[in-house]
Each structure stands twice: as structure tokens, then as C-alpha cells.
Design an enzyme around this catalytic site. Structure first.
Site, short mmCIF file in Angstrom:
data_model
loop_
_atom_site.label_atom_id
_atom_site.label_comp_id
_atom_site.label_asym_id
_atom_site.label_seq_id
_atom_site.Cartn_x
_atom_site.Cartn_y
_atom_site.Cartn_z
CG HIS A 266 -1.78 1.18 1.40
ND1 HIS A 266 -3.10 1.20 1.06
CD2 HIS A 266 -1.52 2.41 1.89
CE1 HIS A 266 -3.62 2.39 1.31
NE2 HIS A 266 -2.67 3.15 1.83
CD GLU A 267 1.67 3.60 3.79
OE1 GLU A 267 1.91 4.67 3.21
OE2 GLU A 267 0.64 3.40 4.46
CD GLU A 296 -5.78 5.65 0.59
OE1 GLU A 296 -4.83 6.45 0.82
OE2 GLU A 296 -5.98 4.64 1.29
#
Lengths: 492, 492
Positions: A266-267, A296
Site C-alpha cells: 500500500h505505502e 489513495e
């Protein structure tokens, strides 16, 4: 970067000082979460506040504002130049309209509120946090009024996090997502919710997990000399308005290796966005991701659409088995299943990609009511629990797993949650626009996927407002049907 | 902190912004050496330069300068207030007298010179570095003239690093040290120089060494919640003008555990100074160690006078043997001997505590000649080698182990070296003033030693100029005979 206007050149020259202060703030914030000795916090907070004030002062400097006003009137500005002026004006609007006393009081209130929230959550007692939240809502409403809005004060707040996003947009997204997701959940429920999985309780070795993560990220590919992976209590990405130094963090809870694995991916999605911005935009107002929602979309794209796909599972399964020997008895299919368990749950951050957006819908509804003054803060816990039961059929046993679970409100971040769902929506649009994404993932063509993202989204930094960027990249503005199609197709 | 003057109160209030920028610079510098991804260097240098310019601008702000001028005229200032004004005036003097163009050119020259020096050292070819050093000397001379001096331009440079230090002071120190040390070395030479020691080539496990260092520092005692130990290419200490966050680094070369051990103790001495400054001085101009010389006295005191003592060796030997199993065959006496081998050597940073100050004398002589224009840069290598032969009886085979060995000149730090010897001198004065130091060390009464240092030196931060602080702490100003006595006594 195409800069023709001598006014914009002068603006960029002067902006370097502001960039430097933003850079310093970024590093100070990163250090605070990752390496700062505990008792450094007092000095660090003082430094952060002073630097924030200084940035505001430099932005509002009369001669700087005049340059911006002058540039705005110039004809034939390039896209880059328009982007620079647009981004500066967004900041200026806030600084000009919201009086510094309000900003200072907001900062003071939220810093106290954070402490109260932490205690309240520990004791699962909303009453401890309520008075602070009341004050935050009051101040937020003042800020919304100062900023101005067309239809709903909440729109002024949305715009802070996602340029141009309105309640209408969010309503229109949820008007498709809510019924669609509930229909899908209905079908899944008919088959019965899955039971708890043994891997959820399986401890793992932290060093081995980190080695696995580095190998998984290496598979996708990242520039080692521009990137860091560290540990912090909450995973985050630090971009410093330059693609030359981007850092992510993860945490390693004692059990369930999924969390560090998927937070790292995700990061990494966030990091890749910053890393692939056009190098010539570095140290300028457009050398950064354009909005929380678009950011996002990148993290969710890699975490969910790529990361939790069957093809990606096949790539990383051997890596995981090599580093985590307890996985030897699990097949690729077992892992794929494990990565994609769907069931209603109380905690947003642990939610699967199907139920996740209903968690956001709940918060969106409550925030709008709060900001409009249509619900009393004291009534929030009951309202939360009722909504949760309506949306997901489960009811929190206490405030800690209900209304107190998120840190956001204690930080004063009202209007932020919808960007999470917007990110999911855009990620699915990207998947559709790319075409044969699952095939590319299965074939390990990550360079091709990264290049597509670079060319269509990343390289542009903040040149175009988010809606325009999404339209340029995917051919249309926000369209939630792709997310719904993706979910229905994956979980059919 | 005793602040009565409303003018000084206002100064401190305004100084917070400058403190914040200094704090940010400190953290940015620390991060650059310790964790920053390699390609972050361009942005980091830009940020550092912009912040330095901003500090200068804030310091020279007319209304701020007026406050300082006003406070200076006030009667009945407390010691703290006088210290604050004195420290601010020191900075102001530099900013007012040295034109920003010179500062900018100096920064540009030294940043290029550093790269040239690195190449020159790698190739052991002074000619690559010479033109840069020439320009640095020219600019340094301009800066000295702008700053002003009574007797010798070198005094203006000394004062930059050590408030009030003059060539006279340094001459007077070396007039005692040089003959004394040469006499001592003569006696040691008569016994024959020791041969190479097997531990010098002994590799060690890095993790174990770090664990040993943490235990050794723990023995002396430090506040864990205010302190960090990290790794960097060159060991250093970062203080941030507050005792709440102080950080040291060490490096772990593959062989000879002495280096990381004694650098850690050395840096710990620097750190302890910052850690024990009166908490109420935090975030003010006096919340920092007063000078390089006094700082170095603290690091040398712990590294050499405490760290290499027989009593301390007895404390740490069991720790070292536990973590470094190859030491099991070495007795405490063996280790004590190993920690205190004296022999002429070419490289300053590897020199023992007896020969060390002759390395400084050599540099001091050359620097004075350079600044006075009495030696050509091209002649430095030969002069260096001749002096080395005169002082220590050995001659470098090439420039890399001669005139090119130190980084300092490439940074433009001319006038810095003498503070190393001054530190040794003050450290020995402290040993004498404390009284029965070796007994206290042998008995492990570290809390008592730290408390003495806190009360006599550390707590005062930069309230008093270095000479006055030393006089208050030890009863006299710089007196090199204690260093000589200590060395003669230890190595008799």
C-alpha cells in the site's frame, strides 16, 4: 517543466525557501514517528509550529502575493505554469481566509483532543473525548464558513483534502456503490461468512518478514538510492516534494503477516507516485501528488487490485514461503483465499476491499450531519452503532470498536474519509483504462504497469486538478461502476 | 533561567523561530549522514542553504537587531540575559561584517573543494586539491579581514570556533606542550616503540560490538528517552539546542574494536554536555555547549582520561569479553596496555593521546602561515612532511597520509584544529580540579563525576564565554601543565 513567464520564474525562485521549509517539516515529521527519542517531542512540536507559522508568513508576504496575482493575469501560461499558480492559490486561499488565531486554536484543540481520544479509546469511553470533538466540530464549521462553499459547508472541507470534490460527487459515488456492495454482500452472506483462519493467529519472525517485504517490493522494482523502508507505530509514506527521497514505514504486529505485507505494498503505491513525478518539477509547488484521493488510488491499486490478485499471489508465494517457513503447507490458492477473505467486521483498517467502502459511507454520513449541526456529538456513539448494524449487520460492543476507533477526528480531519473511497473508485478506473491488467500482473510485466502509471498519472505531479487528471488518464471523471464491476467479478 | 528584562523576554520569544530553523538544520544534517537515501543529497543541500539564508535574514531583521541593541544597554542584566545577548551578538557580528556574497561564494567553493579533496586523497595527489585550497585560503583571509582582529588574521578565525581564543593563547599552550611531549616521547623511544598488536587486525562482530557499546555507555549512565546511537561514515554528535534529544553516531570498521568503542565514549562525552545543560535554557541561544574547545574537553575527558584509565578498563573488560569472545585470552592489563599504545604515526585520527597534540601543532603552524600568506599552497606537502619528520621522526610516503589526510580544509575550517588541543588541555584541568578522579572511576562513582561536570560546566550552557567558564570550573584559565603532568604520570 515548461516555464516561459518571467513572473513565474521569479515565483519559483522565491518558492525555494518555502519548499525548503516544507522539506524540513516533512523530515521532522518522519523523524518524529520513526527515530526521535521520546522526550524530544516538546521541542519537535515547538519547531513544527514555528515553521508552519513561518511558511504562512512567507506565503502571505505582500510582494510574493503580488507576483502570484500578476502571473494569474498573464496570458498564454503553460500547463505547468497554470498548475504552479493554482497550487499556490489553494494555499493562499486558506491562509487569507482563515485567521491565524483560528488556526492556532485549532492546533491547540486538536493536540489536546488527540490525548483525550487516546485515553477515551483505551477506556472505551466516548464521554472523555466528546467535549473535544464538540469544540473541533465548532471550529471546523467556522473554518468551512471562512473558506466558503456553494451548497454545503462540508464541501469546503472536502476541498481541503481533495481539490474540487463536493458532497454531490460523493453522494453520486455512494448512490452506486452502496446498493451494489450490499447486493454483493447479500450473495456472499448466502454462502455463509468464512470462519477465522489459522494464519490470523500465526506469529512470524520480524526480520524474515522485513526481508520478504524487501524482496516483494524489489519484484515490482523501485530505485534503491531514492527510497527507504522503516518501522513506525502507524504505516505512512513521506514525500518531500521531490522524487529523489521518498520513504515508507510499516509496523510488525506480532501475528498475521498479511498486515505488514499489504501495508508495505500500500505505502509503496503512494511512494511510487512521488518517485515517478517529473524530475523537473522537484522543489516546486507541482512536484507532489495532487490530492489525497489520487494518492489513495495509487496505494489501493497496488495493495488490492495488483497485490491481492491471483497472479500477484503466484509471484510472491515462493518469496513468502522462503522467508516464512510456516507457509510451506499453504498452496498459492490457499494464500490467495487468505488474502481475500470477505466478512463484515467492526474495524475499518482491518476491513476487506468489499466492506471497506461501507465503513467510509458510515463516516461520511455522520460527518455531514455533524458539520451541518444536525446531530449532537453526544448522540454519535448510538448513531454509529445503528448505522453499522444497518450497513453491515453487526453492532460494536463498545465505543472503542465503534465511534472511537479512528484517529482522524481527534486530528481535526473532517472531510478526509471520503478520499479513501474515491481512491478505490479511481484505482478501479485505472484498472479498466489499462486494459488487460490481470494478464500483465500474471506475466510479471510490472515495468509496463509502472510506465503506464507514470505516463498517465505520476509524471504530472500536481499540474492538473484531480478531476482533470483522472479524466486525462482514464477518459472520464469519477465513475464508481468500475469498482463495482471489479468487485463483483472478483468475488462472484 | 533568570530573565527579568522585558526586552530579553521579547528577544527570546522571537528567537524561537530561529531556534526552530536551527533545530531543523540539525535534524536535516543528522538525517543526511545517517538515513537519507543517496540521491536525496541535491534537495537536502538546497534546503540547508535556503534555511541558512533564512536564519541570517531573521537575525538581521531590523526590529530584532534593535531589540538586541536595546537589551545590551540595559543595566542589571542577569548572567543568563548577558549570555543570551553575547551569543546573539556573536552571530550578528558575522552576519553584519561578512557580506552574503562572500558567504555564498565560500559555500560554493567548499562544496566543490570537498569533491576535489576526496578525489585528490583517493589518488594521493595534492595537485588536484591545490587550486581549491588556494581559493579557500583567499576567501578565508577576506573573511578574517572583514571580521577584524587585533594582532593576527588567524585570531579572527580562531574566534569563530572558540570565542576569545587567540594565537597568543595557542602559542603559550604549545610552548609548554611541545617540549614536554617531545621529552616524554624521547624517554618512551629509548625503551623502543611497541610493535604491531594482534588485536589491531582482529575482526569483530558488528552486532556484538554495538551491544557492548550500549552496555558500556549504560555503565556510565544516560537518559534513554533523550538519546540515540546510530551508524554513520564519520562519528559525530548532534545536539539540537535542547537537552531533550541528543544523538551520537559511530562507525564499525571491519577490524580493531578499539575504534568504535572509544569513538562511542568520545561522542558520549559530547552528548553528556548537551544532555546536562539546564533544561530552562532549552530553545534559547544559551541552550548549547559554549564552544568547540569546551565540547572537545568533554569528549576527550571521557574518551582518554576516564575511558583509557586502568580503573575504567577493569569495569568494561568483562563487558567486552562477554560480547567479543576473542578477548577471553586477554587480561585487564593486556587490554589496558592495548588501549594505551603510544607510538609516532602518520594519521591524526589514529594517534594516541601523547602524540596527538603534535599533529595539531603541525596543522596550527601551517594554517597560520597560510592565512598570513607566508607559505604558498603548492609548498604545503613538502612543508607538511618536513614538519612531521621534525616533530615525530616519521615521514609520509604520499600526500594521502600527509597533507591530504584531513577533511577540515576542504570544508573551509581553518582555525578549527587548535580547539582539539585546547580540549585536551581543559580535560586535564578538569581532572585536576575534580581531585581524586582515578579513584572515583575505579570505584565506579560515575554519577558523582557526571554531577561534578553538570554543576561546574554542563548546566551553564553558553551563559559564560569559554575562558570564564573554564576559570569558574577549574579556578584558572588555560593551563597546559596539567595535561603534561597527566601524560607524564600515566606513561612514566
Amino acid at each position: 517543466m515548461e516555464i516561459k513567464s518571467s513572473t513565474v520564474k521569479e515565483i519559483l525562485e522565491r518558492y525555494k525557501t518555502i519548499w525548503a521549509l516544507n522539506h524540513a517539516s516533512g523530515v521532522l515529521g518522519w523523524d518524529r514517528e520513526v527515530y526521535m527519542p521520546e522526550e524530544g517531542i516538546g521541542g519537535r512540536s515547538l519547531a513544527a509550529a514555528e515553521i508552519a507559522k513561518l511558511i504562512q508568513k512567507l506565503m502571505l508576504d505582500e510582494s510574493f502575493v503580488k507576483l502570484i496575482d500578476k502571473a494569474k493575469e498573464e496570458r498564454d501560461l503553460t500547463d505547468d505554469e497554470r498548475g504552479i499558480i493554482r497550487m499556490l492559490e489553494r494555499d493562499l486561499k486558506f491562509y487569507r481566509r482563515v485567521p491565524p488565531e483560528i488556526v492556532a486554536e485549532f492546533a491547540k484543540t486538536t493536540s489536546e483532543a488527540f490525548v483525550a481520544w487516546r485515553t477515551a479509546k483505551e477506556k472505551a469511553d466516548f464521554k472523555i473525548f466528546a467535549p473535544y470533538l464538540e469544540r473541533i466540530v465548532e471550529l471546523t464549521r467556522v473554518i468551512a464558513d471562512k473558506l466558503g462553499y456553494d451548497e454545503h459547508p462540508y464541501d469546503a472541507l472536502l476541498d481541503l483534502y481533495e481539490e474540487g470534490l463536493t458532497s454531490r460527487d460523493v453522494d453520486s459515488i455512494f448512490s452506486v456503490l452502496e446498493p451494489g456492495i450490499r447486493r454483493l454482500l447479500g450473495r456472499l452472506e448466502a454462502r455463509g461468512w468464512p470462519r477465522s483462519h489459522p494464519l490470523e493467529e500465526e506469529p512470524y519472525d520480524r526480520q524474515s518478514m522485513e526481508a520478504a517485504i524487501r524482496e516483494v517490493l524489489g519484484l515490482i522494482g523501485y530505485p534503491q538510492r531514492r527510497f527507504r523502508l522503516d518501522v513506525s507505530p502507524h504505516p505512512f509514506t513521506t514525500g518531500l516534494a521531490s522524487p529523489f527521497d521518498v520513504r515508507i514505514t510499516v509496523r510488525y504486529p506480532p501475528r498475521d503477516f498479511r498486515e505488514p505485507l499489504f501495508s508495505a505494498i500500500h505505502e509503496f503505491g503512494h511512494a511510487l507516485y512521488e518517485l515517478q513525478i517529473d524530475e523537473s518539477y522537484a522543489f516546486t509547488p507541482i512536484g507532489t501528488g495532487v490530492s489525497l484521493g489520487v494518492h489513495e488510488s495509487q496505494s489501493r491499486f497496488w495493495e488490492n487490485i495488483v497485490g491481492r490478485s491471483r497472479g500477484f499471489t503466484a509471484h510472491i508465494a515462493p518469496i513468502l514461503r522462503r522467508h516464512l517457513p510456516f507457509l510451506s503447507k499453504y498452496s498459492d490458492d490457499d494464500l490467495y483465499y487468505y488474502f481475500n477473505i470477505v466478512r463484515p467486521s467492526l474495524i475499518r483498517t482491518e476491513a476487506d476491499e468489499v466492506t471497506y467502502n461501507l465503513h467510509i459511507l458510515l463516516r461520511y454520513r455522520l460527518e455531514r450531519l455533524m458539520v451541518a449541526g444536525e446531530v449532537k456529538v453526544a448522540d454519535l456513539p448510538a448513531l454509529w452503532n445503528d448505522e453499522m448494524e444497518k450497513l453491515l449487520g453487526i453492532r460494536p460492543k463498545n465505543d472503542a470498536e465503534g465511534v472511537l476507533q479512528d484517529i482522524h477526528w481527534s486530528h481535526g480531519s473532517i472531510g478526509y474519509f471520503p478520499t479513501y473511497t474515491l481512491g478505490n473508485v479511481i484505482a478501479a478506473q485505472i484498472r479498466h483504462a489499462f486494459g488487460t491488467l490481470e494478464e500483465a500482473v500474471a506475466a510479471g510485466r510490472f515495468a509496463e504497469i509502472k510506465e503506464w502509471l507514470r505516463e498517465k498519472i505520476h509524471r504530472w505531479g500536481a499540474v492538473y486538478p484531480p478531476k482533470e487528471l483522472v479524466r486525462r488518464a482514464t477518459g472520464e471523471t469519477y465513475n464508481p461502476t468500475y469498482l463495482l464491476n471489479y468487485l463483483e467479478n472478483k468475488y462472484k
